[in-house]
Design a protein around this motif. Structure first.
Motif, PDB file in Angstrom:
ATOM      1  N   GLU A   1      52.549  27.716  53.407  1.00 39.73           N
ATOM      2  CA  GLU A   1      51.770  28.417  52.387  1.00 39.73           C
ATOM      3  C   GLU A   1      52.391  29.783  52.134  1.00 39.73           C
ATOM      4  N   CYS A   2      52.255  30.231  50.930  1.00 39.33           N
ATOM      5  CA  CYS A   2      52.762  31.543  50.551  1.00 39.33           C
ATOM      6  C   CYS A   2      51.795  32.065  49.487  1.00 39.33           C
ATOM      7  N   ALA A   3      51.319  33.294  49.658  1.00 40.87           N
ATOM      8  CA  ALA A   3      50.300  33.789  48.730  1.00 40.87           C
ATOM      9  C   ALA A   3      50.527  35.265  48.437  1.00 40.87           C
ATOM     10  N   ILE A   4      49.991  35.712  47.315  1.00 39.89           N
ATOM     11  CA  ILE A   4      50.149  37.123  46.940  1.00 39.89           C
ATOM     12  C   ILE A   4      48.797  37.739  46.655  1.00 39.89           C
ATOM     13  N   TRP A   5      48.548  38.881  47.302  1.00 38.94           N
ATOM     14  CA  TRP A   5      47.342  39.681  47.064  1.00 38.94           C
ATOM     15  C   TRP A   5      47.767  40.886  46.239  1.00 38.94           C
ATOM     16  N   MET A   6      47.099  41.099  45.122  1.00 45.59           N
ATOM     17  CA  MET A   6      47.452  42.231  44.256  1.00 45.59           C
ATOM     18  C   MET A   6      46.303  43.235  44.209  1.00 45.59           C
ATOM     19  N   PRO A   7      46.603  44.534  44.002  1.00 43.17           N
ATOM     20  CA  PRO A   7      45.526  45.517  43.905  1.00 43.17           C
ATOM     21  C   PRO A   7      44.639  45.199  42.709  1.00 43.17           C
ATOM     22  N   SER A   8      43.342  45.308  42.884  1.00 41.30           N
ATOM     23  CA  SER A   8      42.433  44.976  41.771  1.00 41.30           C
ATOM     24  C   SER A   8      41.578  46.163  41.419  1.00 41.30           C
ATOM     25  N   ASN A   9      41.352  46.347  40.105  1.00 38.63           N
ATOM     26  CA  ASN A   9      40.461  47.419  39.654  1.00 38.63           C
ATOM     27  C   ASN A   9      39.164  46.817  39.149  1.00 38.63           C
ATOM     28  N   SER A  10      39.019  45.557  39.429  1.00 36.24           N
ATOM     29  CA  SER A  10      37.900  44.845  38.795  1.00 36.24           C
ATOM     30  C   SER A  10      36.611  44.967  39.595  1.00 36.24           C
ATOM     31  N   SER A  11      35.781  44.001  39.427  1.00 38.77           N
ATOM     32  CA  SER A  11      34.445  43.837  40.017  1.00 38.77           C
ATOM     33  C   SER A  11      33.693  45.162  40.220  1.00 38.77           C
ATOM     34  N   ASN A  12      33.841  45.793  41.356  1.00 38.48           N
ATOM     35  CA  ASN A  12      33.063  47.016  41.578  1.00 38.48           C
ATOM     36  C   ASN A  12      33.714  48.245  40.966  1.00 38.48           C
ATOM     37  N   GLY A  13      34.908  48.070  40.391  1.00 35.34           N
ATOM     38  CA  GLY A  13      35.540  49.163  39.659  1.00 35.34           C
ATOM     39  C   GLY A  13      36.144  50.240  40.533  1.00 35.34           C
ATOM     40  N   THR A  14      36.089  50.061  41.854  1.00 34.88           N
ATOM     41  CA  THR A  14      36.609  51.123  42.716  1.00 34.88           C
ATOM     42  C   THR A  14      38.121  51.031  42.866  1.00 34.88           C
ATOM     43  N   GLY A  15      38.678  49.828  42.707  1.00 34.12           N
ATOM     44  CA  GLY A  15      40.124  49.684  42.775  1.00 34.12           C
ATOM     45  C   GLY A  15      40.643  49.699  44.195  1.00 34.12           C
ATOM     46  N   ASN A  16      39.753  49.674  45.223  1.00 34.36           N
ATOM     47  CA  ASN A  16      40.268  49.689  46.583  1.00 34.36           C
ATOM     48  C   ASN A  16      40.147  48.322  47.252  1.00 34.36           C
ATOM     49  N   HIS A  17      40.431  47.308  46.478  1.00 27.10           N
ATOM     50  CA  HIS A  17      40.438  45.947  46.991  1.00 27.10           C
ATOM     51  C   HIS A  17      41.734  45.255  46.632  1.00 27.10           C
ATOM     52  N   LEU A  18      42.068  44.265  47.455  1.00 31.24           N
ATOM     53  CA  LEU A  18      43.193  43.401  47.094  1.00 31.24           C
ATOM     54  C   LEU A  18      42.594  42.064  46.689  1.00 31.24           C
ATOM     55  N   GLN A  19      43.199  41.476  45.670  1.00 27.70           N
ATOM     56  CA  GLN A  19      42.662  40.212  45.190  1.00 27.70           C
ATOM     57  C   GLN A  19      43.742  39.144  45.294  1.00 27.70           C
ATOM     58  N   LEU A  20      43.356  37.970  45.741  1.00 26.44           N
ATOM     59  CA  LEU A  20      44.331  36.874  45.850  1.00 26.44           C
ATOM     60  C   LEU A  20      44.681  36.417  44.433  1.00 26.44           C
ATOM     61  N   SER A  21      45.893  36.748  43.998  1.00 22.29           N
ATOM     62  CA  SER A  21      46.247  36.451  42.603  1.00 22.29           C
ATOM     63  C   SER A  21      47.083  35.185  42.474  1.00 22.29           C
ATOM     64  N   HIS A  22      47.894  34.881  43.488  1.00 23.15           N
ATOM     65  CA  HIS A  22      48.746  33.689  43.403  1.00 23.15           C
ATOM     66  C   HIS A  22      48.809  33.010  44.763  1.00 23.15           C
ATOM     67  N   SER A  23      48.829  31.690  44.729  1.00 22.85           N
ATOM     68  CA  SER A  23      48.976  30.948  45.979  1.00 22.85           C
ATOM     69  C   SER A  23      49.794  29.708  45.688  1.00 22.85           C
ATOM     70  N   LEU A  24      50.609  29.318  46.691  1.00 21.99           N
ATOM     71  CA  LEU A  24      51.514  28.189  46.467  1.00 21.99           C
ATOM     72  C   LEU A  24      50.739  26.880  46.369  1.00 21.99           C
ATOM     73  N   HIS A  25      49.843  26.647  47.346  1.00 21.52           N
ATOM     74  CA  HIS A  25      49.164  25.350  47.394  1.00 21.52           C
ATOM     75  C   HIS A  25      47.666  25.441  47.201  1.00 21.52           C
ATOM     76  N   ASN A  26      47.145  26.628  47.282  1.00 23.93           N
ATOM     77  CA  ASN A  26      45.698  26.732  47.337  1.00 23.93           C
ATOM     78  C   ASN A  26      45.158  27.517  46.146  1.00 23.93           C
ATOM     79  N   ARG A  27      44.631  26.783  45.194  1.00 23.87           N
ATOM     80  CA  ARG A  27      44.126  27.467  43.986  1.00 23.87           C
ATOM     81  C   ARG A  27      42.656  27.800  44.106  1.00 23.87           C
TER      82      ARG A  27
END
Ligand code: ADP
Length: 597
Positions: free
Chosen positions: A179-205
């Motif tokens: 498996e290989c996955a990428i977490w990207m910084p997110s400014n969404s949901s609570n708007g604080t921007g201090n979260h990482l969001q799973l944006s890409h994954s090889l096998h697990n959508r």
């Protein structure tokens, strides 16, 4: 044959010598036979790698036994016939020589043999080592090729999603990842921007969109270095449920996980391109759980290199995205500007339409005024009435000519400058007389009789300025002065920003209209040329005057010492010198028009 014995006797005297030789030979043979096994034992001991050691030991034992046989012979010594003794002596001496030579040779050979063997072993080890190194080099070359291919793939696109997707696919293939996955910084949901969001994954959508806070220790540890960091499989970053049929949605626990940070360039917007914000994404890589594979150094280096390459590609993509956004913005602005321009054009067209309609509509009543005034003039009138009707007729004429030409273009031709002033005075004289105001006109002596310019516009300016003086003056007088400004006169001291250009063909007409009227409060002065600004009047006349004066490359300004202190309007216009008809005032009296009488 006994009778022969006597004759042999003396020859046999060497028998003892032969026996002696045999004794000595046996001794040497025994010595050699015992030393050779010792040498063999030494050799066997030293050459632990010799393959047939037991044969050597067997051989040694055999020789010892042979040696023992010879030793025993020393006690068991029998006297034989002379021939036998001779043969035995020769045989024993030869054996002694050969065996001793062998023993001595072995002493020389064994060290050589041993060193050859050592070298052979050394070379063998070296060859194995080389083989191993070759294997590593080949793997590294292979990896290098993969990295180049991967880098090329990543760099060949400027789309963020494609870059990340390609990275996962290529890394997964190159390193045979589970498996290989990428977490990207997110400014969404609570708007604080201090979260990482799973944006890409090889096998697990199914887990895409999951978030992890950036302030947990494992994330901070990964952010703090540009190296690949081992991560426990239970870490939230590695908690990726494996999609698929095998373990029915249970938690997947991979055995070996590493993570590496990916610097992400964030451009808040195009204007702040100089002040970029730096944040990080994380790439998580997992080896398969079913084999006991461990991360190797060169694999980790590859992961680090790829993370850097992804960062470069992402920053290029971000800049491209921003410039596209800026381009869209510009396009939207252009559309808005286009709309505004169209609206302005529409307004101009509407105004022109209005003007032409107005022209048309005004023409009939104006013509009626002219016609009635002309008819009235033919009747019997008192001098006062005649003067008024003449004024009405001239005003009508002027109005008619103004209506005919609403454009702001100059129509130049030679005209009588002096007569122009007289005409203007005649037009305003009745009103001035009515208000009992005295109007003095002084034309300087060098004022040319004739000039080239737009007479109608000049009349319009004069009427406006003099008209204002009469309008805003209750009592007192209006003083009109006209003169010529030539290069000698320094205008700059009272006309800031106006730079007259002198030539042989032109002169500047300088007109000043001074009244004793209500004056203008200093704060209002700067606004008199702006339409509709002041309370009293329409506020259009001076704005139009300024336009005409500018067309004539001149300047107009008003001065007043304050409310109730009168007002002075001054203007300069550039007129052409009429070569044909020129010169100072031909008639002295003509130059001073006193209209008070
Ligand atoms: P209008 O006379 O129709 O109001 P103008 O553009 O000719 O428009 O004049 C603008 C304003 O400047 C006038 O409303 C008046 O307040 C002021 N003004 C112009 N000339 C004089 C003057 N001679 N004395 C006092 N105020 C003046």
């Amino acid at each position: 044959m006994d009778h022969g014995c006597d004759c042999i006797e003396p020859v046999w005297s060497g028998e003892e010598l032969l026996v002696k030789y045999q004794y000595i030979s046996d001794f040497f043979i025994a010595l050699a036979y015992f030393s050779i096994p010792l040498e063999l034992i030494y050799f066997v001991k030293k050459s632990s790698f010799f393959p047939y050691r037991w044969v050597l030991i067997q051989f040694g034992a055999f020789i010892i036994l042979c040696g023992a046989t010879h030793l025993i012979n020393l006690w068991n010594f029998a006297v034989h016939s002379r021939a036998v003794e001779l043969v035995m002596t020769v045989a024993k001496v030869s054996t002694a020589v050969v065996s001793c030579a062998t023993a001595l040779t072995l002493v020389h050979i064994i060290p050589d043999l041993l060193s050859v063997k050592t070298r052979e072993l050394f070379l063998k080890n070296k060859a194995e080592e080389l083989d191993r190194e070759m294997g590593i080099i080949r793997t590294q070359e292979e990896t290098g090729r993969h990295v180049r291919m991967l880098t090329h793939e990543i760099r060949s696109t400027l789309d963020r999603h494609t870059i990340l997707r390609t990275t996962l696919v290529e890394l997964g293939r190159t390193l045979a990842l589970a498996e290989c996955a990428i977490w990207m910084p997110s400014n969404s949901s609570n708007g604080t921007g201090n979260h990482l969001q799973l944006s890409h994954s090889l096998h697990n959508r199914t887990s895409l969109g999951a978030t992890v806070p950036v302030n947990i220790p494992v994330v901070r540890r990964i952010f703090s270095t540009n190296r690949a960091v081992p991560v426990t499989p239970t870490s939230p970053l590695a908690q990726l449920r494996m999609g698929g049929d095998t373990n029915g949605g249970g938690r997947y626990v991979p055995p070996e996980v590493v993570a590496v940070r990916i610097p992400v360039l964030q451009l808040v917007n195009f204007e702040s391109i100089g002040t970029v914000e730096r944040s990080y994404g994380i790439m998580v890589l997992m080896l398969p759980s079913d084999c006991a594979r461990k991360w190797r150094r060169h694999e980790l280096e590859l992961v680090e290199v790829v993370a850097d390459q992804v960062a470069v590609a992402l920053s290029h993509a971000a800049i491209l995205e921003e410039s596209m956004r800026a381009r869209d913005l510009l396009m939207a602005q252009n559309v808005a500007l286009d709309c505004a321009r169209q609206e302005a054009e529409l307004a101009v067209r509407a105004r022109n339409n209005f003007l032409s309609v107005m022209n048309h509509e005004l023409q009939a009543p104006t013509q009626a005024i002219i016609a009635t005034s002309a008819t009235l003039l033919d009747t019997e009138l008192t001098p006062n009435q005649r003067m008024m009707v003449e004024t009405a007729l001239k005003s009508g004429d002027l109005l008619a000519s103004l209506i005919n030409d609403c454009s702001f273009e100059l129509k130049t031709s030679p005209f009588n400058l002096h007569a122009t002033f007289r005409d203007v005075i005649n037009l305003i004289k009745p009103i001035a007389a009515l208000k009992q105001l005295s109007v003095n006109v002084t034309l300087s002596h060098d004022l040319p009789l004739s000039a080239i310019g737009d007479k109608r516009r000049l009349v319009q300016i004069l009427l406006n300025v003099v008209g204002n003086a009469i309008k805003f003056t209750k009592e007192g007088q209006i003083q009109i002065t006209a003169s010529v400004t030539r290069s000698g006169l320094l205008l700059d001291q009272f006309v800031p920003g106006f730079y007259p250009v002198y030539s042989d063909k032109h002169f500047y007409l300088y007109v000043q209209v001074k009244d004793t009227g209500c004056g203008i409060a200093p704060p209002d002065l700067p606004h008199v040329f702006t339409r509709f600004t002041l309370g009293h009047g329409t506020g259009l006349g001076l704005a139009i005057c300024k336009r005409f004066v500018s067309l004539m490359e001149g300047h107009i300004w008003l001065e007043s010492e304050g409310a109730g202190k009168g007002c002075t309007a001054t203007f300069l216009v550039k007129l052409g010198i009429d070569e044909n008809l020129n010169g100072p005032c031909p008639l002295g009296s003509y130059c001073k028009l006193d209209l008070t009488e």
